[in-house]
Design a protein around this motif. Structure first.
Motif, mmCIF file in Angstrom:
data_model
loop_
_atom_site.group_PDB
_atom_site.id
_atom_site.type_symbol
_atom_site.label_atom_id
_atom_site.label_comp_id
_atom_site.label_asym_id
_atom_site.label_seq_id
_atom_site.Cartn_x
_atom_site.Cartn_y
_atom_site.Cartn_z
ATOM 1 N N MET A 1 0.733 -1.851 -0.265
ATOM 2 C CA MET A 1 -0.160 -0.229 0.049
ATOM 3 C C MET A 1 0.862 1.207 -0.177
ATOM 4 S SD MET A 1 1.560 -0.400 2.541
ATOM 5 C CE MET A 1 0.990 -1.374 2.507
ATOM 6 N N ILE A 2 -0.191 2.375 -0.017
ATOM 7 C CA ILE A 2 0.923 4.238 -0.042
ATOM 8 C C ILE A 2 -0.015 4.381 0.519
ATOM 9 C CG2 ILE A 2 2.276 3.378 -2.476
ATOM 10 C CD1 ILE A 2 0.398 4.896 -3.707
ATOM 11 N N ASN A 150 5.757 -8.908 8.341
ATOM 12 C CA ASN A 150 5.179 -8.066 8.721
ATOM 13 C C ASN A 150 3.977 -7.691 7.520
ATOM 14 O OD1 ASN A 150 3.137 -6.416 10.639
ATOM 15 N ND2 ASN A 150 4.451 -4.190 10.542
ATOM 16 N N ASP A 151 4.066 -7.238 6.426
ATOM 17 C CA ASP A 151 3.689 -6.758 5.798
ATOM 18 C C ASP A 151 3.520 -8.062 4.474
ATOM 19 O OD1 ASP A 151 2.855 -5.149 3.647
ATOM 20 O OD2 ASP A 151 5.025 -4.035 2.662
ATOM 21 N N SER A 152 2.473 -8.279 5.777
ATOM 22 C CA SER A 152 1.277 -9.026 4.609
ATOM 23 C C SER A 152 1.230 -10.318 5.570
ATOM 24 C CB SER A 152 1.713 -9.888 3.369
ATOM 25 O OG SER A 152 2.976 -10.935 3.065
ATOM 26 N N GLY A 182 -1.642 -9.491 -5.140
ATOM 27 C CA GLY A 182 -1.220 -8.796 -6.084
ATOM 28 C C GLY A 182 -1.647 -7.209 -5.680
ATOM 29 N N GLU A 183 -1.718 -7.339 -3.710
ATOM 30 C CA GLU A 183 -0.989 -5.810 -3.752
ATOM 31 C C GLU A 183 -0.069 -5.290 -3.670
ATOM 32 O OE1 GLU A 183 -1.085 -2.913 0.330
ATOM 33 O OE2 GLU A 183 0.382 -4.508 -0.627
ATOM 34 N N ASP A 184 1.024 -5.434 -3.486
ATOM 35 C CA ASP A 184 2.687 -5.151 -3.514
ATOM 36 C C ASP A 184 3.448 -4.947 -4.262
ATOM 37 O OD1 ASP A 184 3.417 -3.424 -1.324
ATOM 38 O OD2 ASP A 184 4.133 -4.848 0.146
ATOM 39 N N GLY A 185 2.879 -5.334 -5.618
ATOM 40 C CA GLY A 185 3.984 -4.926 -7.222
ATOM 41 C C GLY A 185 3.564 -3.234 -7.141
ATOM 42 N N SER A 286 11.199 -0.945 8.689
ATOM 43 C CA SER A 286 11.357 -2.056 8.197
ATOM 44 C C SER A 286 10.278 -2.352 7.185
ATOM 45 C CB SER A 286 11.283 -3.671 8.631
ATOM 46 O OG SER A 286 12.683 -3.554 10.449
ATOM 47 N N TRP A 287 9.904 -1.186 6.583
ATOM 48 C CA TRP A 287 8.776 -1.794 5.462
ATOM 49 C C TRP A 287 9.782 -1.212 4.405
ATOM 50 C CZ3 TRP A 287 6.466 3.157 2.344
ATOM 51 C CH2 TRP A 287 5.417 2.966 1.932
ATOM 52 N N HIS A 288 8.910 -2.793 3.590
ATOM 53 C CA HIS A 288 9.690 -2.684 1.919
ATOM 54 C C HIS A 288 11.233 -2.768 1.964
ATOM 55 C CE1 HIS A 288 6.131 -1.318 -0.185
ATOM 56 N NE2 HIS A 288 5.316 -2.826 0.529
ATOM 57 N N THR A 289 11.828 -3.328 2.881
ATOM 58 C CA THR A 289 13.077 -3.803 3.512
ATOM 59 C C THR A 289 13.106 -5.206 3.413
ATOM 60 O OG1 THR A 289 13.356 -4.346 6.247
ATOM 61 C CG2 THR A 289 13.672 -1.505 4.843
HETATM 62 ZN ZN LIG Z 1 3.933 -3.152 1.202
#
Ligand SMILES: [Zn+2]
Length: 316
Positions: A1-2, A150-152, A182-185, A286-289
């Motif tokens: 998400m953004i 965490n992110d999913s 397909g949320e996070d591409g 740690s989001w998107h790391t």
């Molecule tokens: Zn994400």
């Protein structure tokens, strides 16, 4: 998400003069102790945060759940198998779309509980992983997929434990759990490239499907849990958000004072007229790391969010 810009035991009151002696009262107390807690209408079923945490570890052990990968196929099978232990009504909604710039086959996983009930609640989370850790401080990691603890995995973990509880404790309303793919591409500069599964779900759902409300869980496993105020949720579902705030106070879940507009899987539902709220902790370093690993999450945070969702299902 953004994002854009910026169990309390029931107290028993016996009126004076009803003739209950001290011995009778202590006997009542004794029988209450023996009475299973699930029979007491004000008590919530027990949510097991440790079980939910083990579901994060299991998903991360499969590897990043990127569409097209073996981990993606294995996790889809595993989630489906878990859900089928709790309801026979599990369906897979396959779709094809451009994920991270490449055509990919994706799957929304849908589980219905008590489908005969017309009044329904929708609970959802995304189960796919971002294919590139493009916010990692080390540029070498920008082409590596995120582990997605965490992110999913956290949202899926809480809802799998809720699925068990739904089977064992019939709620007043029917419940549907949907795991979106397909949320996070997506690309940060193009909102159209995110939330593919929820868009497909909303586009194809029958117009007669009108749950009372929807709750989306995303990044709710952070050890240092604090929910973000999303004005898209607050605008679309002010009454539901007010209830969330009330229960957050009761459970001791902090809510940030800052407000953001978040594009997440709740948006396509809102566009189809469903009052939907996004429970998300966007304050997650740690989001998107590549550091989005289980040690950044805790059973306690999962337990708190689980109890929040249980309050929304079984509360008054
Ligand atoms: Zn994400």
């Amino acid at each position: 998400m953004i994002k854009h810009k910026e169990n309390i035991p029931k107290s028993i009151h016996i009126p004076a003069g009803t003739g209950f002696s001290g011995i009778t009262l202590s006997l009542i107390g004794f029988f209450l102790m023996l009475w299973p807690s699930s029979c007491r209408t004000n008590d919530l079923p027990e949510f097991d945060g440790s079980t939910a945490f083990s579901y994060i570890e299991q998903q991360v052990a499969f590897g990043p759940r990127v569409p097209g990968s073996k981990a993606h196929i294995d996790t889809c099978e595993w989630i489906t198998k878990q859900l089928k232990q709790h309801t026979p009504h599990v369906t897979l909604q396959h779709f094809r779309d451009a994920f991270a710039g490449e055509v990919a086959d994706m799957t929304n996983i849908i589980a219905s509980f008590y489908p005969e009930k017309t009044n329904r609640i929708l609970l959802c989370a995304h189960w796919d992983c971002r294919p590139f850790a493009d916010r990692d401080p080390n540029p070498d990691n920008h082409s590596v997929p995120v582990p997605g603890a965490n992110d999913s995995a956290s949202g899926v973990a809480v809802l799998l434990e809720i699925a068990r509880i739904l089977k064992e404790n019939e709620p007043r309303y029917g419940v549907d759990i949907v795991f979106f793919d397909g949320e996070d591409g997506g690309s940060y500069s193009n909102t159209d490239t995110w939330i593919l599964g929820s868009k497909y779900f909303a586009k194809t759902m029958p117009s007669s499907y009108q749950p009372r409300f929807a709750i989306l869980l995303d990044m709710i496993g952070d050890k240092d849990l604090s929910l973000t105020r999303d004005y898209n949720s607050i605008d679309a579902a002010p009454k539901i958000w007010a209830k969330i705030e009330k229960y957050c106070k009761k459970i001791n879940i902090p809510i940030s004072t800052k407000t953001f507009g978040i594009t997440d899987d709740h948006i396509p539902l809102i566009k189809r007229g469903i009052p939907a709220v996004d429970l998300i902790d966007f304050d997650y370093p740690s989001w998107h790391t590549v550091s989005d690993t289980p040690d950044k999450c805790s059973a306690e945070s999962l337990g708190k969010i689980g109890r929040l969702v249980l309050n929304m299902i079984y509360g008054e």
